[in-house]
Enzyme design. Structure first.
Site, short mmCIF file in Angstrom:
data_model
loop_
_atom_site.label_atom_id
_atom_site.label_comp_id
_atom_site.label_asym_id
_atom_site.label_seq_id
_atom_site.Cartn_x
_atom_site.Cartn_y
_atom_site.Cartn_z
CD GLU A 108 -18.97 -1.94 8.41
OE1 GLU A 108 -19.07 -3.02 7.79
OE2 GLU A 108 -18.09 -1.10 8.17
CE LYS A 115 -4.45 1.31 1.94
NZ LYS A 115 -5.55 0.82 2.80
NE ARG A 137 -22.47 -4.08 3.94
CZ ARG A 137 -21.46 -4.12 3.08
NH1 ARG A 137 -20.24 -4.32 3.51
NH2 ARG A 137 -21.66 -3.94 1.78
C1 LIG Z 1 -18.85 -1.40 4.67
C2 LIG Z 1 -17.63 -0.50 4.69
N1 LIG Z 1 -17.02 -0.28 5.86
C3 LIG Z 1 -15.95 0.54 5.92
C4 LIG Z 1 -15.49 1.16 4.79
C5 LIG Z 1 -14.35 2.15 4.89
N2 LIG Z 1 -13.17 1.71 4.13
C6 LIG Z 1 -12.87 2.18 2.94
S1 LIG Z 1 -11.48 1.52 2.32
C7 LIG Z 1 -11.25 0.61 3.73
C8 LIG Z 1 -10.08 -0.28 3.88
C9 LIG Z 1 -10.16 -1.34 2.82
O1 LIG Z 1 -9.07 -2.24 2.98
P1 LIG Z 1 -8.77 -3.24 1.77
O2 LIG Z 1 -10.03 -3.87 1.34
O3 LIG Z 1 -7.68 -4.10 2.22
O4 LIG Z 1 -8.32 -2.28 0.58
P2 LIG Z 1 -6.95 -1.46 0.46
O5 LIG Z 1 -7.29 -0.04 0.86
O6 LIG Z 1 -5.95 -2.09 1.35
O7 LIG Z 1 -6.57 -1.56 -0.98
C10 LIG Z 1 -12.28 0.82 4.62
C11 LIG Z 1 -12.39 0.18 5.96
C12 LIG Z 1 -16.16 0.91 3.58
N3 LIG Z 1 -15.80 1.51 2.44
N4 LIG Z 1 -17.22 0.07 3.56
MG LIG Z 2 -5.66 -4.03 2.05
#
Ligand SMILES: Cc1ncc(C[n+]2csc(CCOP(=O)(O)OP(=O)(O)O)c2C)c(N)n1
Ligand SMILES: [Mg+2]
Ligand SMILES: CC(=O)[C@@H](O)[C@H](O)COP(=O)(O)O
Length: 616
Positions: free
Chosen positions: A343, A257, A371
């Site tokens: 969630e 990342k 959700r």
């Molecule tokens: C239901 C939900 N909860 C929380 C979020 C907030 N959120 C956006 S990106 C993220 C992290 C995502 O991590 P990952 O899937 O590993 O993607 P990366 O950013 O590492 O590429 C979160 C928690 C969201 N978009 N949707």
């Molecule tokens: Mg990730």
């Protein structure tokens, strides 16, 4: 569709005008292209904000995806979609990239209106595999199983319940050749947690499927991994093998990342996951914050509340710092639980906590509570459990667009029996209401706070049974009763002043603080006015205003109630102030609404308000 490299005076990226051109690029040019894309992302996102860390990790993987699969004939589904900037650059949107997340500009997520290559606009996590399963079923029904369906999901989102539900179905359908690409960078915001994260790490370091148990093969998938996600040719080769399998496949790709940008790679909190305008060399914000945010004020208030109330524990769904739990985590680490991006589990595990004695506080973005609505109703409220929800990013959020505005909580939660919802108008009330919420043991409580700086305290001039009177007009003070929800008290006060001084309309501005269910004291106040105007930063359908109108109607109070709020619509991205203005929820908008509503109304004799009580 262009398939040869056009004008050589352009940069390589500019010459890759669409995926067809990309597929003709000699493999030895890919590292150069990746480097150009990285420099482009750093320059553009640092200048105007956006998701920097996630997209820097997706450069080579996205190049490989568009070289192996032929979008839009083949489907590329991005989970959350915050990591789809490279996809946008490769599908004709380089020129408009300066408008990213700007009003009227490119969305920060895939957008069907922008491109045929974009499929999922919802930025809520863990949905991509379900979309892919359905899409593959549709392809099979149409006799088009030769059109690939690829879901790209991060290791954080993979921990969400829906992803497991989809894996359960995908793995059981060998005839449906869905390819699940797991983008494993070891992080959500923070490093990923839980048994799945540990398992992915074993697969990453344990030598892939041959050397250890593999949840994906156990569920029926063919597993390819671990793959170096920054080696385009290696990823291409594995994706080609996955496509040739013509069955469900998981491709486990390792990425970093923030790859290639040292401030992103080394940022301890979230690898510059989502930033405003920042200095490229340091990653530090360019503009000084206009004051403490509601989130930081909440975080400090919660740590103090936790000190005063030992039963209070906090639960987050993978967003500990973004929801302000940092100070509590620092002081009471054993009382903060991070369940990952889950969630529904977060809410029902909070119900379990409450059943066992503690008073859980679930800190969550308002939009993501959608959700877990069933869990709020059936696992918490049905049992009258003392769980407090603090909804951050409530109301219009701004740059993240329609699936991020926290605009449904008031309408959804107004239906929940036994649930009490408060909307602090300032941080003084935030602290008071938080204390009241965590001291309430008869059922669920909710506080909602916006994505903005916290502003200055607004003191009451009188108080009546929990309703704060913030303004009493002169002359005929009983023309209009303005009932703002939370921070909209500020524009309501400004509007009341203009109505009084420029239009001779006397307003009373009353803040009930606990806005759901309706505070009975509003009934007598409403009866003393010619018109009630409620104002809320949420969908007006089923919100506070309609609850108040229903309350008055049920009790024979004939004063008309004019409910102002957000439209029952999906609102595009923009800036919070601009979007509130567009919705008519700023002071000029409120003045216009009152003038329109009173234009034809006969303003009869005024009836004096009861004597002033003590202000809080
Ligand atoms: C239901 C939900 N909860 C929380 C979020 C907030 N959120 C956006 S990106 C993220 C992290 C995502 O991590 P990952 O899937 O590993 O993607 P990366 O950013 O590492 O590429 C979160 C928690 C969201 N978009 N949707
Ligand atoms: Mg990730
Ligand atoms: C994609 C996602 O859900 C988050 O990254 C979101 O963009 C963060 O929003 P805030 O910047 O309001 O925390």
């Amino acid at each position: 569709m262009a398939t040869t490299l056009p004008d050589t005076s352009l940069s390589l990226l500019e010459r890759v005008a669409d995926p067809g051109v990309l597929r003709t690029l000699p493999a030895d040019r890919l590292p150069h292209l990746a480097d150009e894309i990285r420099r482009f992302l750093v320059a553009k996102v640092c200048a105007r904000g956006g998701h920097l860390g996630p997209n820097l990790g997706m450069v080579e993987l996205t190049l490989a995806l568009h070289r192996v699969f032929e979008s839009p004939r083949d489907a590329l589904v991005f989970d959350i979609g915050h990591q789809a900037y490279v996809h946008k650059l490769l599908t004709g949107r380089q020129k408009g990239f300066d408008t990213l997340r700007q009003p009227g500009g490119l969305s920060g997520y895939p957008s069907r209106a922008e491109s045929v290559h974009d499929l999922v606009e919802n930025s809520h996590a863990s949905t991509a595999l379900s979309y892919a399963d359905g899409l593959a079923e549709a392809r099979a029904l149409a006799g088009e199983s030769d059109r690939s369906v690829v879901a790209v999901i991060g290791d954080g989102a993979l921990g969400g319940g829906m992803a497991f539900e989809a894996l359960n179905n995908l793995g059981a359908a060998p005839e449906r050749p869905v390819i699940v690409v797991v983008n494993d960078n070891g992080r959500s915001y923070a490093p990923t947690t839980g048994a799945l994260a540990k398992h992915l790490s074993v697969l990453k370091y344990g030598g892939g499927a041959e050397a250890c148990r593999n949840v994906f093969t156990d569920l029926g998938f063919t597993y390819f991994g671990p793959v170096d996600g920054h080696n385009t040719r290696e990823v291409e080769s594995v994706l080609c093998r996955a496509r040739a399998m013509k069955r469900p496949v998981v491709v486990h790709v390792m990425t970093v990342k923030g790859k290639g940008h040292r401030p992103s790679e080394t940022d301890p909190s979230d690898c510059l996951h989502a930033v405003g305008a920042i200095a490229p060399d340091t990653g530090r914000p360019v503009a000084k914050a206009s004051g403490p945010s509601w989130t930081s004020e909440f975080g400090h208030a919660l740590a103090e509340a936790a000190a005063a109330h030992p039963k209070v524990v906090a639960v987050t769904a993978g967003m500990l710092l973004p929801t302000g739990l940092g100070p509590m985590k620092e002081r009471f680490p054993e009382r903060v639980f991070d369940v990952g991006i889950a969630e529904q589990h977060a809410v029902t595990s909070a119900a379990g906590l409450a059943t066992g004695g503690p008073h859980p506080l679930v800190a969550i973005y308002a939009t993501f509570l959608n959700r877990a609505f069933d869990q709020v109703v059936m696992d918490v409220a049905l049992h009258r459990l003392p769980v407090t929800f603090v909804l951050d990013r409530a109301g219009i959020t701004g740059p993240d667009g329609p699936s991020h505005h926290g605009m449904w909580d008031l309408g959804l939660l107004s239906m929940v029996p036994g649930l009490r919802l408060a909307a602090p108008r300032d941080t003084t009330r935030l602290r008071l209401l938080l204390d009241e919420a965590v001291a309430w043991s008869e059922g669920p409580t909710v506080l909602r706070i916006p994505k903005s700086s916290a502003g200055t305290p607004i003191e009451a001039v009188a108080s009546m049974d929990g309703v704060d009177v913030l303004y009493r007009g002169k002359g005929r003070p009983l023309d209009v009763l303005l009932v703002p929800v939370g921070p909209l008290a500020q524009p309501a006060l400004e509007a009341a002043h203009v109505l009084q001084t420029e239009h001779g309309i006397g307003c009373t501005v009353a803040d009930p603080r606990w806005v759901l269910p309706v505070n009975p004291a509003l009934e007598s106040l409403a009866a003393r006015h010619r018109l009630v105007v409620s104002v809320e930063d949420g969908v007006v359908t089923g919100g506070v205003g309609t609850a108040l109108a229903q309350w008055c109607q049920d009790r024979g109070v004939t004063t008309p109630v004019h409910a102002l709020g957000l439209p029952r619509a999906f609102l595009a991205h923009g800036s919070r102030p601009e979007l509130l203005t567009q919705a008519g929820l700023d002071a000029p908008g409120l003045v216009r609404a009152v003038l329109n509503a009173t234009a034809h109304r006969d303003a009869g004799p005024a009836v004096p308000l009861p004597a002033q009580g003590s202000a809080r």
